[in-house]
Design a protein around this motif. Structure first.
Motif, PDB file in Angstrom:
ATOM      1  N   LEU A 101       0.865  -1.163  -0.025  1.00 45.25           N
ATOM      2  CA  LEU A 101       0.215   0.008   0.205  1.00 45.25           C
ATOM      3  C   LEU A 101       0.832   1.158  -0.126  1.00 45.25           C
ATOM      4  CD1 LEU A 101      -2.827  -1.030   2.633  1.00 45.25           C
ATOM      5  CD2 LEU A 101      -2.903  -0.769   0.046  1.00 45.25           C
ATOM      6  N   HIS A 102       1.863   1.250   0.810  1.00 46.54           N
ATOM      7  CA  HIS A 102       2.784   2.501   0.848  1.00 46.54           C
ATOM      8  C   HIS A 102       3.411   2.759  -0.443  1.00 46.54           C
ATOM      9  CE1 HIS A 102       6.854   4.422   1.568  1.00 46.54           C
ATOM     10  NE2 HIS A 102       6.104   5.367   2.245  1.00 46.54           N
ATOM     11  N   ALA A 103       3.915   1.628  -0.984  1.00 48.03           N
ATOM     12  CA  ALA A 103       4.471   1.621  -2.502  1.00 48.03           C
ATOM     13  C   ALA A 103       3.572   2.305  -3.597  1.00 48.03           C
ATOM     14  CB  ALA A 103       4.989   0.208  -3.031  1.00 48.03           C
ATOM     15  N   ALA A 104       2.362   1.924  -3.343  1.00 44.91           N
ATOM     16  CA  ALA A 104       1.173   2.388  -4.337  1.00 44.91           C
ATOM     17  C   ALA A 104       0.975   3.581  -3.873  1.00 44.91           C
ATOM     18  CB  ALA A 104       0.172   1.361  -4.193  1.00 44.91           C
ATOM     19  N   GLY A 105       1.453   4.509  -2.973  1.00 50.22           N
ATOM     20  CA  GLY A 105       1.049   5.822  -2.548  1.00 50.22           C
ATOM     21  C   GLY A 105      -0.509   6.093  -1.589  1.00 50.22           C
ATOM     22  N   ILE A 106      -0.797   4.824  -1.298  1.00 50.19           N
ATOM     23  CA  ILE A 106      -1.901   5.150  -0.286  1.00 50.19           C
ATOM     24  C   ILE A 106      -1.557   5.664   1.066  1.00 50.19           C
ATOM     25  CG2 ILE A 106      -3.731   3.826   0.967  1.00 50.19           C
ATOM     26  CD1 ILE A 106      -3.889   3.672  -2.067  1.00 50.19           C
ATOM     27  N   ARG A 107      -2.240   6.643   1.603  1.00 51.95           N
ATOM     28  CA  ARG A 107      -1.996   7.230   3.020  1.00 51.95           C
ATOM     29  C   ARG A 107      -2.422   5.971   4.107  1.00 51.95           C
ATOM     30  NH1 ARG A 107      -0.607  12.309   3.111  1.00 51.95           N
ATOM     31  NH2 ARG A 107      -0.923  12.253   5.463  1.00 51.95           N
ATOM     32  N   LEU A 108      -1.427   5.983   5.024  1.00 53.39           N
ATOM     33  CA  LEU A 108      -1.401   4.898   5.695  1.00 53.39           C
ATOM     34  C   LEU A 108      -1.465   5.407   7.532  1.00 53.39           C
ATOM     35  CD1 LEU A 108       1.196   2.328   4.528  1.00 53.39           C
ATOM     36  CD2 LEU A 108      -1.108   2.172   4.307  1.00 53.39           C
ATOM     37  N   TYR A 109      -2.056   4.969   8.175  1.00 55.49           N
ATOM     38  CA  TYR A 109      -2.277   5.245   9.636  1.00 55.49           C
ATOM     39  C   TYR A 109      -2.477   4.174  10.633  1.00 55.49           C
ATOM     40  CZ  TYR A 109      -3.384   9.988   7.912  1.00 55.49           C
ATOM     41  OH  TYR A 109      -3.549  11.146   7.012  1.00 55.49           O
ATOM     42  N   ALA A 110      -2.075   4.198  11.768  1.00 56.08           N
ATOM     43  CA  ALA A 110      -2.098   3.240  12.713  1.00 56.08           C
ATOM     44  C   ALA A 110      -2.693   3.919  14.043  1.00 56.08           C
ATOM     45  CB  ALA A 110      -0.887   2.745  13.249  1.00 56.08           C
ATOM     46  N   LEU A 111      -3.813   3.126  14.637  1.00 62.58           N
ATOM     47  CA  LEU A 111      -4.398   3.417  15.597  1.00 62.58           C
ATOM     48  C   LEU A 111      -4.236   2.314  16.641  1.00 62.58           C
ATOM     49  CD1 LEU A 111      -6.441   5.250  17.129  1.00 62.58           C
ATOM     50  CD2 LEU A 111      -8.344   4.122  16.082  1.00 62.58           C
ATOM     51  N   THR A 112      -3.509   2.571  17.592  1.00 64.95           N
ATOM     52  CA  THR A 112      -3.152   1.458  18.500  1.00 64.95           C
ATOM     53  C   THR A 112      -3.285   1.701  20.079  1.00 64.95           C
ATOM     54  OG1 THR A 112      -1.266  -0.143  19.078  1.00 64.95           O
ATOM     55  CG2 THR A 112      -0.779   2.190  18.800  1.00 64.95           C
ATOM     56  N   ASN A 113      -3.828   0.612  20.987  1.00 68.29           N
ATOM     57  CA  ASN A 113      -3.982   0.575  22.375  1.00 68.29           C
ATOM     58  C   ASN A 113      -2.519   0.445  22.618  1.00 68.29           C
ATOM     59  OD1 ASN A 113      -6.587   1.426  22.243  1.00 68.29           O
ATOM     60  ND2 ASN A 113      -7.414  -0.231  23.381  1.00 68.29           N
ATOM     61  N   TRP A 114      -1.711   1.234  23.185  1.00 70.44           N
ATOM     62  CA  TRP A 114      -0.221   1.048  23.798  1.00 70.44           C
ATOM     63  C   TRP A 114      -0.001   2.056  24.462  1.00 70.44           C
ATOM     64  CZ3 TRP A 114       2.611  -2.367  19.535  1.00 70.44           C
ATOM     65  CH2 TRP A 114       3.774  -2.790  20.154  1.00 70.44           C
ATOM     66  N   SER A 115       0.772   1.601  25.550  1.00 69.20           N
ATOM     67  CA  SER A 115       1.346   2.384  26.718  1.00 69.20           C
ATOM     68  C   SER A 115       2.337   3.424  26.006  1.00 69.20           C
ATOM     69  CB  SER A 115       2.234   1.870  27.698  1.00 69.20           C
ATOM     70  OG  SER A 115       3.078   2.406  28.231  1.00 69.20           O
ATOM     71  N   ALA A 116       2.167   4.553  26.379  1.00 66.58           N
ATOM     72  CA  ALA A 116       2.990   5.702  25.757  1.00 66.58           C
ATOM     73  C   ALA A 116       4.418   5.514  26.300  1.00 66.58           C
ATOM     74  CB  ALA A 116       2.539   7.279  26.275  1.00 66.58           C
ATOM     75  N   GLU A 117       4.706   4.948  27.454  1.00 65.63           N
ATOM     76  CA  GLU A 117       6.022   4.673  27.795  1.00 65.63           C
ATOM     77  C   GLU A 117       6.901   3.567  27.087  1.00 65.63           C
ATOM     78  OE1 GLU A 117       6.273   4.833  32.374  1.00 65.63           O
ATOM     79  OE2 GLU A 117       4.309   5.143  32.061  1.00 65.63           O
ATOM     80  N   LEU A 118       5.898   2.694  26.520  1.00 65.32           N
ATOM     81  CA  LEU A 118       6.570   1.446  26.153  1.00 65.32           C
ATOM     82  C   LEU A 118       6.539   1.542  24.413  1.00 65.32           C
ATOM     83  CD1 LEU A 118       5.255  -1.307  28.356  1.00 65.32           C
ATOM     84  CD2 LEU A 118       7.390  -0.234  28.523  1.00 65.32           C
TER      85      LEU A 118
END
Length: 221
Positions: A101-118
């Motif tokens: 997808l990145h190579a095809a120029g699609i914008r990519l986002y991640a939305l993750t439940n994750w500790s800020a510290e880790l």
């Protein structure tokens, strides 16, 4: 390039990056004690960890839990101390989707439940994360999925409405909340199934993951 296609939003844990707390805890106390700790509904590791994902600091989390559950004092501190052992590497098939997808120029986002510290541990270890246009980390936003506020944060960070953006997550309640927020959300089961979902929506992916690495694949962690 495919500028007419909507961005794709990835959950990270057990969608792009394998995650299991057991090896981290077992590194300090052994398999049997780690299994007993994680299975204890009174402690409820999932809920405890979720509070850190939602912004609670680890020092406070460990202090309070160790007072309430002194029998688990070693297990409680082991998870953060050996956190890297909980990261099992990128998931074959999903990383390839991100890179295609990145190579095809699609914008990519991640939305993750994750500790800020880790979360920095993952950024240092997995080069594929640097292909995303932005990563919304719940611990930094101090709100975690499935709270509607985190989907509002995604819209704000992306600078556009969520309608039409494809979102994938392995937790059905997060997918349900994403749909309420107007995302085109699907439950992650396997990379091949998600690849088919994207192809059906018109994204320029090969029918199957490449058999040879793409030119910018890093070595798997």
């Amino acid at each position: 390039m495919a500028p007419d296609l909507n961005p794709v939003v990835f959950d990270l844990g057990n969608v792009l990056i394998g995650w299991d707390p057991h090896p981290a805890i077992a590194a300090e106390v052994g398999d049997e004690r780690a299994s007993r700790f994680l299975a204890d509904d009174d402690f409820d590791f999932s809920a405890w960890n979720h509070a850190q994902d939602a912004g609670r600091g680890w020092d406070e989390a460990e202090r309070v839990a160790s007072v309430d559950f002194p029998q688990y004092a070693d297990e409680i501190v082991a998870y953060r101390r050996h956190f890297d052992a909980s990261l099992l590497g990128t998931i074959d098939g999903t990383e390839e989707i991100v890179r295609e997808l990145h190579a095809a120029g699609i914008r990519l986002y991640a939305l993750t439940n994750w500790s800020a510290e880790l979360f920095g541990n993952a950024l240092r270890r997995f080069d594929v994360l640097h292909l995303f246009d932005d990563i919304v980390v719940s611990g930094q936003e101090r709100v975690a999925k499935p709270d509607p506020a985190i989907y509002a944060a995604l819209a704000r960070r992306a600078g556009r409405p969520l309608r039409g953006m494809v979102f994938v997550d392995d937790t059905p309640r997060n997918v349900a909340a994403a749909r309420e927020a107007d995302l085109d959300a699907v439950v992650f089961t396997t990379p091949d199934a998600f690849r088919s979902d994207l192809i059906a929506r018109g994204y320029p992916l090969a029918p199957h993951a490449p058999t040879a690495p793409l030119s910018d694949f890093p070595a798997k962690a």
